[in-house]
Each structure stands twice: as structure tokens, then as C-alpha cells.
Design a protein around this motif. Structure first.
Motif, PDB file in Angstrom:
ATOM      1  N   ASP A 178    -100.397 -21.712  86.357  1.00  0.00           N
ATOM      2  CA  ASP A 178    -100.513 -22.088  87.766  1.00  0.00           C
ATOM      3  C   ASP A 178    -101.389 -21.074  88.497  1.00  0.00           C
ATOM      4  OD1 ASP A 178     -98.932 -19.871  87.915  1.00  0.00           O
ATOM      5  OD2 ASP A 178     -97.120 -20.935  88.557  1.00  0.00           O
ATOM      6  N   ASP A 179    -101.676 -21.346  89.775  1.00  0.00           N
ATOM      7  CA  ASP A 179    -102.570 -20.472  90.535  1.00  0.00           C
ATOM      8  C   ASP A 179    -102.015 -19.057  90.651  1.00  0.00           C
ATOM      9  OD1 ASP A 179    -104.171 -22.621  90.759  1.00  0.00           O
ATOM     10  OD2 ASP A 179    -103.717 -23.043  92.881  1.00  0.00           O
ATOM     11  N   THR A 180    -100.691 -18.929  90.782  1.00  0.00           N
ATOM     12  CA  THR A 180    -100.104 -17.589  90.913  1.00  0.00           C
ATOM     13  C   THR A 180    -100.334 -16.768  89.648  1.00  0.00           C
ATOM     14  OG1 THR A 180     -98.394 -18.474  92.381  1.00  0.00           O
ATOM     15  CG2 THR A 180     -97.978 -16.330  91.358  1.00  0.00           C
TER      16      THR A 180
END
Length: 480
Positions: A178-180
Motif C-alpha cells: 500500500d502507499d504507506t
């Protein structure tokens, strides 16, 4: 290192990083050096360019804070920051240049990194660092495992995991970050890349300190070259073979691989194309960080080359002085000989054992052979009555090998090479076969003599009874 009171007090008084943080001009020094050297990944800057940049900064601060702040010129501030009392900059003159250049010291870079860590970060990632810890521990344990069965079991386990992941991907199940997670890992990449540049400066500083100590010792050394070189090479090997030196060498070999450079460029290009990374507004210079690593590594390698050049110059200077002393001795002998030319000494005044040294290799020496003790029978000897002629004792043939060798040298003074047949035409055999064998023995002992097996020559002589004899043998050639 234990942070006790004595250690911290010593660091406070002597360490350049602590002096920078304790300086009243720390905001100016840290901000300017961080902006000029750290952010653009600049290794070295000429004095004129650095003075111009600092003048612009000082002009802006004086416009904001008043004309009374920072009263000195930019050149004076730079010289002060590079002084031994400060040690925040390194001022030096590159080979072939008469203009001073400046570079950060490792201590200053440590202080800037600590100050940069004090700022509030919008995003603090922990997952990537935890995964890095697990991966490093796994490499340590697997790399130290000596049991082949254990290694095989671990590899089979990893292969099963890879096969399972391949099967899930074929079924359409793809686990994506994911982006995190992407931001977390990118921040760690950027921080590690900057730390590597700082490590290069520290390794280069170690070799530079060694180079400085070598120059000082060479300038003051009065003993033999052997002891000095042994000490110098010992210190250089100690740095090169240390953990830091071996790690730097392995990193440099890895980075010099063209395939690795292309792979790293491709990975950076792909990473910067991710939307999560673009949302962080990353510094575009990170795309070429591996080229900055190469430039920093070349500075370190160049420092090592300067050390080797200094040693070479030391050896050349010593060799020149020794050759000059030898020439002075030879000129003295020549002058003495000219002075005594008309007053020659009577009788022999010098003895020379041989005109050239004899070389005996260890493998040419025969092995020890124990003497054979004769067995004497315990018998009674009877007195004989027969008379034995003694003429045979006086009829021995003696070949003077020194005379034969003299004829060979005399012939070689006229020609560069002479065959045995040509030599016997001028000096026929006087003792027949015994003298011919003596010539062959001299040819076998002389390394410059040749035996041409493809050519034959005949040698003729008269024996003791006056009967002609002839021998056909390979051509023997004596050379200078």
C-alpha cells in the motif's frame, strides 16, 4: 563506547561536531554547509565559488537582522571554519591547481545529520526498518551456518514459499504494497543513501590521516628505508584489512559492476514513477545517487593513490641520493688513479679471485652420499717375487684444459662465434681423443655454447702410432 563523565567532557572540549553545536554561529554554519554540500551531494567546491555563495547568504542575513551581524567577510569566515581550532571544513589544494578548495569533514557531517534528525517528520516509518532487522539477522544466521543439512532445509523452505507465491500470482492473487509501505521504504532508502556518502568521507579521512603521518615521518626519518616502509605498510594494511576497510572494498567492488549500476538506475527510475513516492515530493538528485557514490569513492581511491605516490617519491629520492654517493666514490677512485698514473706501484698490489661471480643453485648441489667403508679380509699377505714395470706410470696423457679455454677466448675476440671444427683447424689436436673430450667438456660447462644436432662436422687427428683417426659429432658452437 561508554558515555561517562570523563568521555563526554573530552568530547565537549575536543570534538569538532560538539564545538559546532556549541558555537554561537551554529545556525549560520550548519544551515550554509547543509545547503551547499549536503543537499546537492557536493564533495568539493573551489574557494571562489564558496565565497560567492557565502557572501549572498551573509548579505541576506544583514538585510534581515541588521548590518551589525556577521561583520567579517566570507573568506575570513571560511578560513576560520577550516582552522584547526574549529575543524568544520577541510581546506586543501588539489594536484595541479593553485586555488584552494573546501570539503566537509566527517565530524561536521555527523553534526548536520544529528540536527536534521531533530526536525519534525511528517511521516515516521517503522515497518521497513523492522523488516530490515529481520533480513539482516537472517543473513547473519544463514551465512554463519556450517551444517550443510541446515542450510539445505532453509533453502528448501524458501523455495517452497516462492513456489507458493508463484502459484498465488498465477491464480490472480497478487499482494501489493500500500502507499504507506511504499513511503516507509522510500524514506529509508533516501536516509541510507545519504548515510553512505557520509561513510565515504570518514573512510577517506582515515586514509588522509595516514597520508599526513607518513609525510611527517618521511620528512623527519633518519634511519633505514626498510624499517620505515615496514611501519607504513603495516598501518596501511591495518586500515585496509579492518572491518571498515573490507566493507568499503566490498561496497566498491559491488558498485563498480556495470550490471549493478544499470539495475540500480532501473530500480530508481521505477520507484520514482510510483504515485506514493511522488506524493512525498522526493529530491530528484536521489535518482543519480549511485553516481554520487562513484564520485565519492573516486575521492577515496585518489587519496590512497596519493599515499602510494608519496612512498614512491620517498624511494626515488633515497635511490637518487645513494646513486649520487656511489658516483662520488667512483669519481674519487678515478681522480686517485689519474694522480697515480705516472707513479705505478711495484709488484702486485691487488688480487682478484674471479672476473665474475659464480652462481651455484641449491638444486644443482648433489645429495649427501655416505662413504663406503672397504671390507678388509683377514688374510696373510705373501711376498711376491715378480717384477712389475713402472713405465705405465710415466706414460699418462695430460690435457691442459686452461690452454684450450684460452684458445677459445682468443678466437672469440676476433669473431662473435666459432665452431669446434674452425677452432681445430687453427689448433689441431695434439692428444687425440682425450683432447677432443676436453673440448666437449668445456662446451658443456659453458652456458653460452650450443650443440647443433641438425648439423654434423668431422674431426680428424693422428693417434700415438701415427694412424689417422676421424670422429663425426654434432656441430659445437662457442659464442661470446
Amino acid at each position: 563506547m561508554s558515555l561517562d563523565y570523563a568521555t563526554l567532557d573530552t568530547l565537549r572540549r575536543n570534538h569538532p561536531a560538539w564545538r559546532l553545536l556549541d558555537s554561537p554561529h551554529a545556525p549560520l554554519v550548519a544551515s550554509f554547509l547543509h545547503q551547499v554540500f549536503v543537499l546537492p551531494n557536493v564533495r568539493v567546491m573551489a574557494q571562489a565559488d564558496l565565497v560567492e555563495k557565502l557572501e549572498d547568504v551573509l548579505f541576506g542575513l544583514r538585510q534581515t537582522l541588521g548590518e551589525g551581524v556577521f561583520p567579517r567577510s566570507a573568506a575570513q569566515y571560511l578560513d576560520d571554519w577550516a582552522a584547526n581550532e574549529k575543524g568544520w571544513l577541510r581546506k586543501f589544494y588539489p594536484p595541479g591547481s593553485d586555488e584552494a578548495h573546501f570539503d566537509l569533514t566527517p565530524s561536521t557531517e555527523k553534526a548536520l545529520a544529528w540536527l536534521e534528525g531533530l526536525t519534525q517528520r511528517a511521516f515516521v516509518g517503522t515497518e521497513s526498518r523492522l523488516m530490515t532487522v529481520f533480513e539482516l539477522l537472517r543473513q547473519m544466521v544463514e551465512g554463519s551456518e556450517t551444517d550443510p543439512e541446515a542450510r539445505i532445509r532453509e533453502l528448501e523452505k524458501r523455495r517452497a514459499e516462492i513456489d507458493a507465491e508463484i502459484a498465488r500470482v498465477r491464480e490472480g492473487e497478487m499482494a501489493l504494497l500500500d502507499d504507506t509501505a511504499v513511503k516507509d521504504r522510500f524514506q529509508q532508502v533516501a536516509a541510507t543513501a545519504r548515510e553512505l556518502l557520509s561513510d565515504f568521507r570518514e573512510v577517506e579521512q582515515n586514509f588522509r590521516n595516514l597520508d599526513r603521518s607518513v609525510r611527517e615521518r618521511i620528512a623527519l626519518w633518519e634511519g633505514g628505508k626498510g624499517a620505515l616502509l615496514e611501519s607504513i605498510f603495516g598501518e596501511r594494511d591495518a586500515i585496509a584489512d579492518s572491518d571498515q576497510g573490507r566493507s568499503f572494498r566490498a561496497f566498491w567492488d559491488f558498485l563498480m559492476s556495470p550490471a549493478r549500476q544499470e539495475e540500480l538506475s532501473s530500480l530508481l527510475e521505477s520507484a520514482f514513477g510510483l504515485s506514493a513516492v511522488q506524493s512525498l515530493a522526493p529530491d530528484g538528485r536521489l535518482k543519480r545517487v549511485h553516481y554520487d557514490w562513484l564520485e565519492a569513492g573516486e575521492h577515496t581511491q585518489r587519496t590512497v593513490a596519493l599515499l602510494s605516490m608519496q612512498l614512491r617519491r620517498f624511494l626515488d629520492d633515497k635511490a637518487w641520493l645513494e646513486n649520487r654517493r656511489i658516483m662520488e666514490v667512483l669519481h674519487g677512485i678515478e681522480a686517485q688513479a689519474v694522480a697515480l698514473r705516472d707513479v705505478q706501484p711495484q709488484g702486485g698490489f691487488m688480487e682478484l679471485d674471479e672476473a665474475s661471480p659464480s652462481i651455484e643453485l641449491p638444486m644443482e648441489r648433489p645429495l649427501y652420499t655416505p662413504p663406503i667403508r672397504p671390507v678388509i679380509a683377514d688374510q696373510v699377505l705373501l711376498e711376491g717375487e715378480g717384477e712389475v714395470g713402472t713405465d705405465a706410470l710415466y706414460d699418462q696423457v695430460v690435457v691442459d684444459k686452461a690452454r684450450l679455454a684460452g684458445w677459445i677466448r682468443q678466437s672469440l675476440q676476433e669473431k662473435s662465434q666459432v665452431t669446434l671444427g674452425e677452432l681445430l683447424e687453427r689448433h689441431p689436436l695434439e692428444h687425440g681423443l682425450a683432447e677432443l673430450v676436453a673440448y666437449l667438456t668445456l662446451a658443456g660447462e659453458d652456458r653460452k655454447s650450443l650443440f647443433d644436432e641438425d648439423a654434423r662436422e668431422s674431426v680428424a687427428w693422428l693417434d700415438a702410432a701415427g694412424k689417422p683417426r676421424r670422429a663425426t659429432l654434432p656441430r659445437v658452437i662457442f659464442t661470446r
